[in-house]
Each structure stands twice: as C-alpha cells, then as structure tokens.
Design a protein around this motif. Structure first.
Motif, short mmCIF file in Angstrom:
data_model
loop_
_atom_site.label_atom_id
_atom_site.label_comp_id
_atom_site.label_asym_id
_atom_site.label_seq_id
_atom_site.Cartn_x
_atom_site.Cartn_y
_atom_site.Cartn_z
N UNK A 121 0.90 -1.16 0.00
CA UNK A 121 0.00 0.00 0.00
C UNK A 121 0.93 1.20 0.00
N UNK A 122 1.02 1.85 -1.16
CA UNK A 122 2.03 2.89 -1.32
C UNK A 122 1.52 4.23 -0.81
N UNK A 123 2.33 4.90 -0.04
CA UNK A 123 1.97 6.22 0.50
C UNK A 123 2.02 7.24 -0.62
N UNK A 124 1.03 8.14 -0.67
CA UNK A 124 1.14 9.20 -1.67
C UNK A 124 0.86 10.58 -1.07
N UNK A 125 0.32 10.64 0.13
CA UNK A 125 -0.09 11.90 0.74
C UNK A 125 1.15 12.67 1.22
N UNK A 126 1.42 13.79 0.56
CA UNK A 126 2.63 14.57 0.85
C UNK A 126 2.75 14.98 2.32
N UNK A 127 1.61 15.46 2.86
CA UNK A 127 1.61 15.93 4.25
C UNK A 127 2.03 14.83 5.22
N UNK A 128 1.55 13.61 4.96
CA UNK A 128 1.87 12.48 5.84
C UNK A 128 3.35 12.13 5.70
N UNK A 129 3.84 12.14 4.47
CA UNK A 129 5.25 11.81 4.23
C UNK A 129 6.14 12.82 4.95
N UNK A 130 5.77 14.10 4.85
CA UNK A 130 6.57 15.13 5.54
C UNK A 130 6.56 14.94 7.05
N UNK A 142 -6.86 5.76 5.63
CA UNK A 142 -6.63 4.89 4.46
C UNK A 142 -6.35 5.67 3.18
N UNK A 143 -6.96 6.86 3.03
CA UNK A 143 -6.83 7.62 1.79
C UNK A 143 -5.42 8.10 1.50
N UNK A 144 -4.51 7.98 2.47
CA UNK A 144 -3.12 8.41 2.25
C UNK A 144 -2.33 7.40 1.42
N UNK A 145 -2.95 6.22 1.15
CA UNK A 145 -2.24 5.13 0.47
C UNK A 145 -2.93 4.77 -0.85
N UNK A 146 -2.15 4.19 -1.77
CA UNK A 146 -2.71 3.58 -2.98
C UNK A 146 -2.18 2.17 -3.09
N UNK A 147 -3.00 1.15 -3.18
CA UNK A 147 -4.44 1.21 -2.93
C UNK A 147 -4.71 1.49 -1.45
#
Ligand code: SAM
Length: 268
Positions: A16-25, A179-184
């Motif tokens: 489940x790949x992270x894509x949410x920039x804010x969370x990554x930061x 959950x929305x921070x990841x794809x899928x």
C-alpha cells in the motif's frame, strides 16, 4: 511522467504505497535524520519515504523484497542521493551485522519503514532480537497493532506484543494516518509509532528465551488464570514468589511482573 514503476501493487507483499505529501513530511520530521545517522528503511516500495529521506540525508540503506521494484528504485534514487539497496527478505537481514559494518559512531542503525502489514509482528520481533544494534525505529503499522504495542495492563488489547516490546523498548504512538493516504487504500486506519530500545543496563530480563516462553504461555490462553495458563512453565508457588496472584489473568499483570517471574524461574 514515467517513473519506471509500472507494476500494479502486490497485495501478497502488503503493498500500500503512501502518496499523501503531508503524511510523508510528518514522518520525515518525526525521524528527523541528523548528520552521522545511519538510516535503514524496510520496504521502500516506490520510494515514497526513500526519496525525501535521501534528499534530506544524502544516504540510505533500504531492504526490498519485490524484485520488480529493484531497478526502478535504483534508477530513481540517483537524483536524490546514495541508495544502498539490499535485495531480499528483511527477516533474513542480520541487523547486528549490518550495524557493525555500516552503523554510526556507536555502531547503531536507525530503522524506518511503512511496513508490509501482513509481516508486522515478525518484523517487530526480528528487530527486538537485534535491539542493541538499533538506536530507534519509526514504523507505520495498522493502528490496531500500534494500540496493542502501547497498551498497558487492564486493556483489552494488552497482550504478548505489548509485554515483549515494552520489556525492551519504550513505545510512543505518534499519529494516525487514514486509508486515503495510500494507494491502494487499506481497509483500516494506520498509525506511526516510535520505538526506543532501552540501554542494556536498563533491561531487567536476564534470559530472553525464558522470558519469551513465560509471556507466550501466559497469553496463549488469556482467559485462564496464571496458574492454569502457566501449567508446565511455572507453578503457583513460583508465581506467588514473584509477587503475582496465581488466580490473576495475564492481561492484569504488568510487564515488570512477567520479568520478575521469568528471572525467578532462572534461579529456581
Ligand atoms: N515504503 C513504501 C511506501 O510507503 O509507499 C512502501 C510500503 S508498502 C506498505 C511495504 C513494502 O514492503 C512493499 O514495497 C513490499 O514490497 C515490501 N516488502 C514486503 N515484504 C517484504 C519483506 N519480507 N522484506 C522486505 N520488503 C518487503
């Protein structure tokens, strides 16, 4: 933009790949890499954490099992810094040897990762086996697992994982990730947790195997009294000599109580 990462996410590898920039930061800020630190990432995937960490820190070791990701990771990492990629299963990586070879001035590494959720407990226990070589850990896990890790006696989710981790580390839940921070998107909430291994002189457990055995037996049948659950491991006299009630249940016993009992069994 062609990133080179063409494969669809593989469910069996917990991708489940992270894509949410804010969370990554927020995760990078929580890790707060400093000069001289040696970062080791478990499961870099498509580089969501790897590349920002490389940009900030310049160098990183990462362990990835999925061979389809190895070449694109190496290629994409080049513009950000120096990536040492270990191609294989994290459970086969000897962190103690890695830290001796590549660790910081104290011979330690810092572990980070958005872990494959299907392997989170085995990875946590594997890291515990090498706790002396690890300065700290920042992991993304299922929120429910983080709650179990940090729980105390009396909580419904207090169990083997809580006791084993807290005997060797301090456990600090940091923040929840939807959950929305990841794809899928996974079906559950996630959370980031910090684990700080205790210095050797603060660890009271005298024999890791005996301690692990007591805790496993006590929680193996968590509805039973200690006297029954520990049948064959410790008798009522030993349980009481450790200051515990033989008719208590494991979920009521604090970490120090399990440590006292395991240490007492050694002396018996
Ligand atoms: N770090 C990336 C991110 O945040 O988008 C990926 C996280 S994904 C939840 C977990 C990663 O761990 C995947 O890249 C998966 O291929 C990898 N993985 C799964 N099992 C592994 C294992 N046994 N050893 C090393 N990596 C593994």
């Amino acid at each position: 933009m062609n990133t080179g990462f063409t494969e669809p996410a593989k469910k069996h590898l917990g991708q489940n790949f992270l894509h949410e920039k804010g969370v990554i930061e927020k995760i990078v800020q929580a890790i707060d890499p400093r000069p001289g630190d040696v970062l080791v990432e478990i499961g870099p995937g498509q580089g969501a954490l790897t590349f920002p960490l490389l940009k900030k820190h310049g160098e990183l070791t990462a362990i990835e099992f999925d061979r389809d990701l190895h070449a694109p990771l190496q290629a994409a990492a080049r513009e950000h810094g120096t990536l040492h990629l270990i191609e294989g299963d994290v459970l086969g990586v000897d962190f103690t040897a890695l830290a001796a070879q590549r660790g910081d001035s104290r011979g330690q590494i810092r572990l980070v990762g958005n872990l494959p959720y299907n392997l989170s407990s085995p990875i946590l226990f594997h890291a515990l086996d090498h706790a002396a070589a690890i300065r700290d850990m920042h992991f993304m896990l299922q929120k429910e697992v983080v709650e179990r890790m940090a729980a105390g006696p009396g909580s419904k989710v207090y169990g083997r994982l809580s006791v084993m981790l807290q005997a060797y580390c301090s456990v600090t839940p940091l923040f929840v990730v939807p959950p929305g921070a990841f794809r899928p998107a996974p079906k559950v909430d996630s959370a980031v947790v910090r684990l700080l291994p205790k210095p050797a002189e603060c660890i009271e457990v005298r024999d890791r195997a005996v301690f692990a055995n007591v805790v496993r037996a006590a929680f193996g049948q968590r509805r039973k009294t200690l006297r029954n659950a520990l049948n064959g491991v410790a008798d009522a006299a030993a349980i009481e000599a450790a200051g515990l009630r033989a008719d208590a249940r494991a979920e009521q016993v604090e970490v120090a109580g399990f440590v006292r009992l395991a240490n007492l069994l050694l002396g018996a």
